[in-house]
Design a protein around this motif. Structure first.
Motif, PDB file in Angstrom:
ATOM      1  N   LEU A  86       0.835  -1.213   0.000  1.00  0.00           N
ATOM      2  CA  LEU A  86       0.000   0.000   0.000  1.00  0.00           C
ATOM      3  C   LEU A  86       0.867   1.259   0.000  1.00  0.00           C
ATOM      4  O   LEU A  86       0.578   2.226  -0.723  1.00  0.00           O
ATOM      5  CB  LEU A  86      -0.920  -0.021   1.216  1.00  0.00           C
ATOM      6  N   MET A  89       2.300   1.818  -3.488  1.00  0.00           N
ATOM      7  CA  MET A  89       1.313   2.338  -4.438  1.00  0.00           C
ATOM      8  C   MET A  89       0.980   3.792  -4.146  1.00  0.00           C
ATOM      9  O   MET A  89       0.774   4.592  -5.072  1.00  0.00           O
ATOM     10  CB  MET A  89       0.046   1.484  -4.397  1.00  0.00           C
ATOM     11  N   LEU A  90       0.932   4.168  -2.874  1.00  0.00           N
ATOM     12  CA  LEU A  90       0.681   5.572  -2.524  1.00  0.00           C
ATOM     13  C   LEU A  90       1.803   6.474  -3.039  1.00  0.00           C
ATOM     14  O   LEU A  90       1.550   7.550  -3.585  1.00  0.00           O
ATOM     15  CB  LEU A  90       0.538   5.711  -1.011  1.00  0.00           C
ATOM     16  N   THR A  93       1.611   6.735  -6.842  1.00  0.00           N
ATOM     17  CA  THR A  93       0.501   7.612  -7.220  1.00  0.00           C
ATOM     18  C   THR A  93       0.862   9.074  -7.001  1.00  0.00           C
ATOM     19  O   THR A  93       0.575   9.936  -7.838  1.00  0.00           O
ATOM     20  CB  THR A  93      -0.758   7.250  -6.415  1.00  0.00           C
ATOM     21  N   THR A 107      -2.366   3.520 -11.022  1.00  0.00           N
ATOM     22  CA  THR A 107      -1.853   3.446  -9.657  1.00  0.00           C
ATOM     23  C   THR A 107      -2.860   3.999  -8.649  1.00  0.00           C
ATOM     24  O   THR A 107      -3.034   3.431  -7.563  1.00  0.00           O
ATOM     25  CB  THR A 107      -0.525   4.216  -9.526  1.00  0.00           C
ATOM     26  N   THR A 111      -4.572   1.764  -5.783  1.00  0.00           N
ATOM     27  CA  THR A 111      -4.388   2.169  -4.393  1.00  0.00           C
ATOM     28  C   THR A 111      -5.730   2.322  -3.689  1.00  0.00           C
ATOM     29  O   THR A 111      -5.885   1.931  -2.520  1.00  0.00           O
ATOM     30  CB  THR A 111      -3.607   3.494  -4.322  1.00  0.00           C
ATOM     31  N   LEU A 150      -9.089   8.649  -4.465  1.00  0.00           N
ATOM     32  CA  LEU A 150      -8.125   8.030  -5.370  1.00  0.00           C
ATOM     33  C   LEU A 150      -8.787   7.374  -6.572  1.00  0.00           C
ATOM     34  O   LEU A 150      -8.188   7.281  -7.648  1.00  0.00           O
ATOM     35  CB  LEU A 150      -7.293   6.997  -4.606  1.00  0.00           C
TER      36      LEU A 150
END
Length: 206
Positions: A86, A89-90, A93, A107, A111, A150
């Protein structure tokens, strides 16, 4: 042929869209042949449908056979590994958004899905009492709102890009937008559709 800014401004939305498609390269480098694209599309669609059909009896089976209580192995490694994924991916992004790269679309969506999964498993595996209360507060105050941002944000941006390039009407929903690559369609042209509720007659996807 030279087009002035005044001539372009006088064009209808349909004329602009047609001009954009005509200006697109006929055989872009790196793009597979239409036959290959069609074969990939059919096989992947069939694979997704097969997986969906197989998942139905499997879900029923699990619902009937899984125990209500189970002691899990590698509990710490599981959650730490999930949080590392996680976190990765954050960061991806954030970087893609900061650099204004199209990578932000997959992404950010992935996420958001991970955050929903995090909220679900945190809530379902928590003990009643303070543990469950903390999981619910975290889900509804942090994880789910952030997941919505997101997922919805990039989808709105994707819709804006489609409107900006004349692919759909401003009054159309995102799900009506076709993939804007003429090579994907038998007629070599993105399929138009006139919205009866659109006063400008702006064509958009099916």
């Amino acid at each position: 042929m030279d087009l002035t800014d005044e001539q372009i401004a006088a064009m209808t939305p349909a004329e602009r869209r047609d001009l954009i498609l005509r200006l697109a390269p006929r055989e872009p480098a790196g793009l597979p042949s239409p036959r290959t694209i069609e074969r990939i599309r059919k096989w992947r669609t069939a694979l997704m449908l097969l997986c969906a059909l197989a998942l139905i009896p499997w879900t029923v089976y699990l619902g009937m056979t899984l125990p209500s209580h189970y002691v899990a192995r590698n509990w710490v490694a599981t959650w730490v590994g999930f949080d590392i994924l996680l976190l990765t991916m954050l960061v991806l992004t954030a970087l893609a958004g900061w650099k204004r790269k199209q990578l932000v679309f997959p992404t950010a969506f992935a996420t958001g899905v991970l955050l929903i999964c995090d909220a679900w498993f945190d809530t379902m595996t928590s003990h009643r009492g303070a543990d469950l209360t903390q999981a619910l507060l975290s889900a509804f105050l942090v994880e789910l709102p952030l997941a919505f941002i997101l997922i919805a944000g990039p989808l709105r941006l994707l819709r804006y890009v489609a409107i900006r390039h004349g692919m759909i009407s401003p009054k159309s929903h995102l799900w009506r937008m076709p993939i804007p690559i003429p090579d994907l369609y038998p007629s070599q042209k993105v399929p138009p559709r006139v919205d009866p509720h659109d006063d400008e007659g702006m064509p958009h996807g099916r």
